[in-house]
Scaffold this motif. Sequence first.
Motif, PDB file in Angstrom:
ATOM      1  N   THR A  28      65.534  52.344  41.463  1.00 42.84           N
ATOM      2  CA  THR A  28      66.179  53.615  41.729  1.00 42.84           C
ATOM      3  C   THR A  28      66.627  54.250  40.415  1.00 42.84           C
ATOM      4  N   ALA A  29      66.885  55.541  40.490  1.00 38.40           N
ATOM      5  CA  ALA A  29      67.494  56.277  39.388  1.00 38.40           C
ATOM      6  C   ALA A  29      68.678  57.037  39.957  1.00 38.40           C
ATOM      7  N   SER A  54      71.803  60.607  26.906  1.00 38.69           N
ATOM      8  CA  SER A  54      70.747  61.150  26.055  1.00 38.69           C
ATOM      9  C   SER A  54      70.370  60.178  24.946  1.00 38.69           C
ATOM     10  N   ARG A  55      71.380  59.580  24.344  1.00 36.56           N
ATOM     11  CA  ARG A  55      71.127  58.645  23.248  1.00 36.56           C
ATOM     12  C   ARG A  55      70.385  57.406  23.756  1.00 36.56           C
ATOM     13  N   MET A  56      70.768  56.907  24.926  1.00 36.54           N
ATOM     14  CA  MET A  56      70.114  55.720  25.469  1.00 36.54           C
ATOM     15  C   MET A  56      68.679  56.027  25.888  1.00 36.54           C
ATOM     16  N   ALA A  57      68.432  57.240  26.366  1.00 36.47           N
ATOM     17  CA  ALA A  57      67.057  57.632  26.699  1.00 36.47           C
ATOM     18  C   ALA A  57      66.204  57.720  25.436  1.00 36.47           C
ATOM     19  N   THR A  63      65.031  56.125  31.458  1.00 34.32           N
ATOM     20  CA  THR A  63      63.989  57.120  31.740  1.00 34.32           C
ATOM     21  C   THR A  63      64.629  58.298  32.481  1.00 34.32           C
ATOM     22  N   ARG A  64      64.099  59.493  32.236  1.00 34.47           N
ATOM     23  CA  ARG A  64      64.578  60.690  32.926  1.00 34.47           C
ATOM     24  C   ARG A  64      63.622  61.054  34.066  1.00 34.47           C
ATOM     25  N   HIS A  65      64.199  61.471  35.192  1.00 38.27           N
ATOM     26  CA  HIS A  65      63.404  61.899  36.338  1.00 38.27           C
ATOM     27  C   HIS A  65      64.031  63.189  36.854  1.00 38.27           C
ATOM     28  N   ARG A  70      68.216  68.866  39.046  1.00 38.32           N
ATOM     29  CA  ARG A  70      68.967  67.630  38.790  1.00 38.32           C
ATOM     30  C   ARG A  70      68.140  66.653  37.956  1.00 38.32           C
ATOM     31  N   VAL A  71      68.828  65.953  37.055  1.00 39.96           N
ATOM     32  CA  VAL A  71      68.187  64.933  36.229  1.00 39.96           C
ATOM     33  C   VAL A  71      68.758  63.571  36.621  1.00 39.96           C
ATOM     34  N   TYR A  72      67.857  62.647  36.913  1.00 41.70           N
ATOM     35  CA  TYR A  72      68.232  61.288  37.305  1.00 41.70           C
ATOM     36  C   TYR A  72      67.820  60.331  36.189  1.00 41.70           C
TER      37      TYR A  72
END
Length: 276
Positions: A28-29, A54-57, A63-65, A70-72
């Motif tokens: 899940t995200a 943002s830094r961890m991505a 991962t961004r979805h 909306r951003v998950y």
Amino acid sequence: MTATEDLAARPQSLMLSFLGIYLLDRDTAVYSGSIIDVFARVGVSEEAVRSTLSRMATRGLLTRHRRGRRVYFGLTARATEVLSDGYRRIWHTGAVNRDWDGTWTLVAFSLPDNRRSDRHDLRSHLIWAGFGLLQNGLWIAPGVKDAASIVDSLGLAENVTVFTATHAKPTESADLVHKAFDVPAIAARYNEFLTRWDTPDPVPALPDDLARQLVLHHDWLQLVRQDPHLPAEHLAPDWPAIRAEHTFQTLAAKYLPTAGAIARDLMDEITVPASA
């Protein structure tokens, strides 16, 4: 500095605890706004949460979805590995080493001054893995450690010697423990945890069991990750890690049902493919 101010200054370590509890082993995200709502409970600002995500991505941990506006955020394989290591340290390795077989892992190295960065990185990785400095250039850890993966990851195989051994007279294992590791400092960290959590009303400034669960897991993970897991036989009978571990496990079980219910109400999640 208050408990919440201290946490607000270290949002990434708190984020790892949150992800370990609520995303590990789930495909899940979670919506960024949900994470912001959770972290507001422990005094972490929206700006700090967005910056941390943002830094961890960027570092390959999340991962961004996107779903509409909306951003998950979900876990990468690398994040899953990091969080699984934390889970093992909390629930399997534990804080008290009662099963030591007398074996030590030793790492010896010598790097010139023009390779200070390599030397610093190696030392940092060894400390993280539970090694202590016995004498100049010689590090030891109780038990059999996977030092090879540390050395290989840093590209230092040609500069490092790794072996396992047991002590021999006149050396005593108890002497090695107290020479290579700052035992009073380790005990002090556990006593600080007990002061904070082994009370009738732990961290009263926190608003609910979700906040308490998150901070409790964060505090405990920081402790066990700094603990070299020294043999219990060479520590004091009243070694504070014993009571601290019991306190953690008792409170974790106490907070779990209520915290989980609050989290379910707060968190907007989507199903995503398994991390790869």
